[in-house]
Design a protein around this motif. Structure first.
Motif, PDB file in Angstrom:
ATOM      1  N   ASP A 251       0.851  -1.185   0.000  1.00 31.00           N
ATOM      2  CA  ASP A 251       0.000   0.000   0.000  1.00 31.00           C
ATOM      3  C   ASP A 251       0.891   1.241   0.000  1.00 31.00           C
ATOM      4  O   ASP A 251       1.143   1.860   1.032  1.00 31.00           O
ATOM      5  N   ALA A 252       1.387   1.604  -1.185  1.00 32.97           N
ATOM      6  CA  ALA A 252       2.228   2.784  -1.353  1.00 32.97           C
ATOM      7  C   ALA A 252       1.464   3.837  -2.153  1.00 32.97           C
ATOM      8  O   ALA A 252       0.560   3.517  -2.924  1.00 32.97           O
ATOM      9  N   THR A 253       1.831   5.088  -1.974  1.00 37.35           N
ATOM     10  CA  THR A 253       1.214   6.196  -2.698  1.00 37.35           C
ATOM     11  C   THR A 253       2.030   6.498  -3.950  1.00 37.35           C
ATOM     12  O   THR A 253       3.259   6.638  -3.874  1.00 37.35           O
ATOM     13  N   THR A 254       1.387   6.589  -5.108  1.00 38.44           N
ATOM     14  CA  THR A 254       2.099   6.887  -6.348  1.00 38.44           C
ATOM     15  C   THR A 254       2.008   8.379  -6.656  1.00 38.44           C
ATOM     16  O   THR A 254       0.975   9.012  -6.458  1.00 38.44           O
ATOM     17  N   VAL A 255       3.106   8.929  -7.147  1.00 40.40           N
ATOM     18  CA  VAL A 255       3.200  10.339  -7.537  1.00 40.40           C
ATOM     19  C   VAL A 255       3.548  10.379  -9.016  1.00 40.40           C
ATOM     20  O   VAL A 255       4.573   9.826  -9.439  1.00 40.40           O
TER      21      VAL A 255
END
Length: 286
Positions: free
Chosen positions: A177-181
């Motif tokens: 569960d990582a945030t993508t930029v």
């Protein structure tokens, strides 16, 4: 987490064959191999923003992929340098550039995947890279790819690397569960990492090594590759004649030591980087 799937684009056999012609001014060719044999200028797609792989610094790009392109085309041309026109090919436009004839052939950190095989004929692979992670040198919170849970990672347009982190198999790998930029390319990813708008950039170790080398010690690569990324040579779908010629050239370049010399030239001595020592098995040109 959702898994993105790329739908198959299947055309009628007759239309496919008709679409193989490689443009050469007023003359068309049935394959890129025929164009090389005729002495015509070959339009080669490479990256222009990736240090040590494909970086535009003067009139032409330079780097490992650029040198491999020159060497492969030279082998295909009977040992004589081929006439080349270089074209920037970002991750987001490689498939359309091949399909519409903007480029004849692509050497651009182009990982062979089943989804891409539906649209592209791949020669090679010519080298195996491994997805890894690059962080700021003073960041002690990320010591392994698994530590990217809850972190901000870069999503470069046209690249599948972020999926290896965020998605489960078969498209992904770690299912974190990582945030993508979002970023247009990996050079923009590195800029965002420099400005602390990201926690990490994760993609092929060869790409990361080039940026880390260019940054002069501001970043560190973890040295924990967790995938095999087979770098292929992109051709218009159906150009099996050129694919076979490309594979023969790649084998010769490994056999005579040229490929090892080029890897050492651009990546030798980079800490934590494990370079290929032998030729990867060819994928086949079906």
């Amino acid at each position: 987490m959702s898994i993105r799937r790329i739908g198959a684009a299947v055309g009628a056999a007759g239309l496919l064959v008709a679409g193989l012609a490689a443009c050469g001014g007023d003359k068309t060719y049935a394959s890129v191999s025929d164009k090389v044999a005729d002495g015509a200028t070959i339009v080669v797609g490479t990256k222009w923003d990736q240090p040590s792989l494909g970086l535009k610094k003067g009139a032409e790009p330079e780097g490992f992929d650029v040198d491999v392109a020159k060497a492969v085309l030279k082998e295909m041309n009977g040992g004589k340098d081929a006439a080349i026109e270089w074209k920037e090919s970002a991750s987001s436009n490689r498939e359309p550039f091949l399909a519409n004839g903007t480029v004849d052939i692509i050497f651009a950190t182009y990982s062979i995947t089943n989804a891409r095989k539906e649209k592209v004929t791949f020669g090679g692979p010519y080298v195996i890279a491994h997805q890894d992670v690059m962080v700021r040198k003073d960041d002690t919170s990320i010591a392994s790819p698994q530590d990217l849970k809850g972190k901000r990672i870069c999503k470069a347009a046209g690249s599948n690397s972020y999926k290896r982190i965020t998605d489960p198999p078969p498209d992904g790998e770690l299912d974190l569960d990582a945030t993508t930029v979002d970023a247009a390319n990996y050079s923009e990813c590195v800029q965002k990492l420099t400005g602390s708008n990201l926690d990490a950039v994760t993609t092929d170790d060869l790409i990361l090594a080039g940026f880390a080398k260019q940054a002069g010690g501001n970043f560190k690569v973890l040295g924990q590759g967790f995938t095999d990324e087979k770098y292929g040579i992109g051709l218009k779908k159906g150009d099996t004649k050129t694919c076979e010629a490309v594979n023969a050239a790649v084998k010769k370049l490994w056999d005579n030591g040229t490929m090892k010399q080029l890897l050492d030239k651009w990546f030798g001595g980079i800490e934590g980087l494990k370079l290929s020592e032998s030729a990867p098995p060819a994928e086949g040109c079906a």
